[in-house]
Write an enzyme that holds these catalytic residues in place. Structure first.
Site, short mmCIF file in Angstrom:
data_model
loop_
_atom_site.label_atom_id
_atom_site.label_comp_id
_atom_site.label_asym_id
_atom_site.label_seq_id
_atom_site.Cartn_x
_atom_site.Cartn_y
_atom_site.Cartn_z
N GLU A 97 44.84 15.15 106.76
CA GLU A 97 44.41 16.51 107.05
C GLU A 97 43.99 16.67 108.50
O GLU A 97 43.55 15.72 109.15
CB GLU A 97 43.26 16.91 106.13
CG GLU A 97 42.05 16.02 106.22
CD GLU A 97 41.04 16.33 105.13
OE1 GLU A 97 40.16 17.17 105.39
OE2 GLU A 97 41.11 15.73 104.05
N LEU A 220 25.57 8.33 114.15
CA LEU A 220 24.29 7.62 114.09
C LEU A 220 23.63 7.79 112.73
O LEU A 220 23.42 6.83 112.00
CB LEU A 220 23.38 8.14 115.21
CG LEU A 220 22.00 7.50 115.34
CD1 LEU A 220 22.10 6.00 115.53
CD2 LEU A 220 21.24 8.14 116.50
N HIS A 221 23.22 8.99 112.41
CA HIS A 221 22.78 9.41 111.08
C HIS A 221 21.47 8.81 110.56
O HIS A 221 21.04 9.16 109.47
CB HIS A 221 23.88 9.17 110.05
CG HIS A 221 25.20 9.76 110.44
ND1 HIS A 221 25.33 11.07 110.86
CD2 HIS A 221 26.44 9.22 110.50
CE1 HIS A 221 26.60 11.31 111.14
NE2 HIS A 221 27.29 10.21 110.94
N ASN A 295 27.78 18.16 104.33
CA ASN A 295 28.54 18.89 103.32
C ASN A 295 28.39 18.19 101.97
O ASN A 295 28.63 16.99 101.87
CB ASN A 295 30.03 18.93 103.71
CG ASN A 295 30.26 19.78 104.93
OD1 ASN A 295 30.21 20.99 104.87
ND2 ASN A 295 30.51 19.13 106.06
N CYS A 338 35.52 16.97 106.89
CA CYS A 338 36.37 15.78 106.88
C CYS A 338 36.57 15.24 105.47
O CYS A 338 35.63 14.95 104.75
CB CYS A 338 35.72 14.71 107.76
SG CYS A 338 36.64 13.18 107.81
#
Length: 356
Positions: A97, A220-221, A295, A338
C-alpha cells in the site's frame, strides 16, 4: 550466479549499470540514455512504448530484460482531505500500500519498503502477518512512478514510512534513494525525502556514511528501554542510548535534524511522567518530535490518547524547549494509516477463499 533464462531487472539498473549491460548485448552506449529516460522520466510500462527505438531493439530488450511494474488493485480517496490510498499488486501476487497526500507545498507520497514487517511493533498493523519479503529497488521506484502516472501530478516529497522497516532492506532502499534523486530520473530532492526506522543501529550509522541529505525519522514511542521493549521488540536488541547515539551521529555527519516519532497510546506512554522523561532524554538535541495519535487496531488492546492528554504531552515538551508538533491526521476515513488497508484486503481475501 544468474541462470541462462533469468532476465535482468532493467528498472533497478543505474544509468552506468545500464550502459554496461547494453554493451554486453552488443548495443551502443548512447541507447542507455534513451532507455533510461523512457523508464525513469516518461515512466513507460512496456518496451513497446519506447517509440524512438527500432522494433528490433524493443524486441531484444524484451527478451533480455524484465520490466517490473506494480499494478493498481484498489484505490480510495478521502472525502475529508483528498488523500488517496493505493493498494498495488506485485508481479508475484503480493500486495503493498501507498498513500498520496496533497499539501499546499506539493504532493507527498508514503511508500512501502517490504511486504509485511518482522519488527513486531505492538501498535502497528503492518506487523500482524510478519514479513513476507523485501521489495526490490524497481518495485519501490514504481510505487512512486505509478502514483505519479495515476494522479497526473508530480510527486515532490517522499516518506518511506509505509509497510516494512527500510533498514531491514538496506541495499535496495539505498539504491532507491540514489535513483529517485538522480538528475537522470525524477530528480526528487533528497531534502524532500524522509526515511523512518525503528532503530537498527548498525544500519543507521551506515546510512550516515552514504552522503545523503535525507531526513532520518526514528520511531521512538517511549522514553526509556523498559517501556519501549513492551511495545517494540527491537528494543531488546538495541539499547535506547545506542539508538540515540546513532541519531546524533547521523546529525553530525549530515547536518540534517533528526525527527523523533512518538505514537501516543492511552495509558501506556502518554502520561505527564513520560513527557517529562522524554524532555530530559532529548534536552539539548537539535531535533523535532512528531506526536502521533495512535490508530486503533482491533487485534491489539491499544487505544489512542485523549485529546487532553495529547495536548498536555505537547505542552510539557514545549515548556522544556523541545520542538514538537502533533501530526495532522489525513485519510482517516479510508484506513490511510500504515498497514490498515493491506490488512483489510488480505483478511477479506482469506474469508473469500475459505468460503469457496
Amino acid at each position: 550466479m544468474q541462470s541462462i533464462t533469468e532476465k535482468i531487472d532493467i528498472k533497478a539498473l543505474t544509468l552506468e549499470e545500464l550502459k554496461a549491460s547494453l554493451k554486453i548485448i552488443g548495443e551502443k552506449e548512447f541507447r542507455a540514455k534513451q532507455i533510461y529516460e523512457w523508464l525513469h522520466v516518461k515512466l513507460v510500462r512496456d518496451f513497446e512504448e519506447m517509440t524512438n527505438l527500432s522494433k528490433e531493439l524493443r524486441a531484444k530488450l524484451a527478451s533480455e530484460y524484465e520490466l517490473i511494474c506494480v499494478n493498481d488493485l484498489e484505490r480510495y480517496e478521502s472525502k475529508m482531505d483528498g488523500t488517496v490510498k493505493y493498494l498495488f499488486r506485485l508481479s508475484d501476487g503480493n500486495v503493498v500500500e501507498c498513500v498520496l497526500m496533497k499539501y499546499h507545498h506539493g504532493n507527498s507520497v508514503c511508500i512501502s519498503s517490504q511486504v509485511g514487517c518482522r519488527m513486531g511493533c505492538r501498535f502497528c498493523a503492518s506487523t500482524l502477518g510478519g514479513l513476507t519479503r523485501n521489495l526490490k529497488t524497481s518495485e519501490m521506484l514504481d510505487e512512486v512512478y505509478q502514483i505519479q502516472r495515476l494522479s497526473g501530478e508530480r510527486v515532490s516529497n517522499i516518506v518511506i514510512m509505509g509497510t516494512g522497516e527500510p533498514m531491514d532492506n538496506y541495499d535496495n532502499f539505498v539504491k532507491f534513494i540514489r535513483m529517485i534523486s538522480s538528475s537522470d530520473g525524477l530528480n526528487i530532492s533528497q531534502r524532500n525525502i524522509t526515511v523512518s526506522t525503528c532503530g537498527i543501529v548498525p544500519k543507521m550509522r551506515a546510512l550516515a556514511e552514504e552522503g545523503f541529505a535525507i531526513t532520518l525519522a526514528l520511531s521512538l514511542h517511549a522514553p526509556n528501554d523498559e517501556e519501549r521493549a513492551k511495545i517494540m521488540p527491537v528494543a531488546n536488541s538495541y539499547q535506547l542510548q545506542d539508538v540515540l547515539n546513532a541519531c546524533d551521529y547521523y546529525y553530525e555527519k549530515t547536518g540534517r535534524r533528526v525527527s523523533y516519532e512518538y505514537s501516543l497510546v492511552d495509558g501506556v506512554n502518554d502520561t505527564a511522567a513520560c513527557a517529562k522523561e522524554l524532555s530530559r532524554l532529548l534536552k539539548g538535541k537539535n531535533c523535532h518530535v512528531n506526536l502521533i495519535p495512535v490508530n486503533p487496531i482491533k487485534e491489539r488492546d491499544y487505544k489512542r490518547s485523549t485529546g487532553n492528554n495529547i495536548q498536555n504531552f505537547k505542552n510539557i515538551l514545549e515548556k522544556n524547549r523541545i520542538n514538537v508538533t502533533i501530526r495532522r491526521e489525513m485519510g482517516s476515513d479510508i484506513n490511510a494509516a500504515c498497514g490498515q488497508l493491506r490488512k483489510s484486503y488480505t483478511d477479506k481475501t482469506m474469508v473469500q477463499e475459505v468460503n469457496l
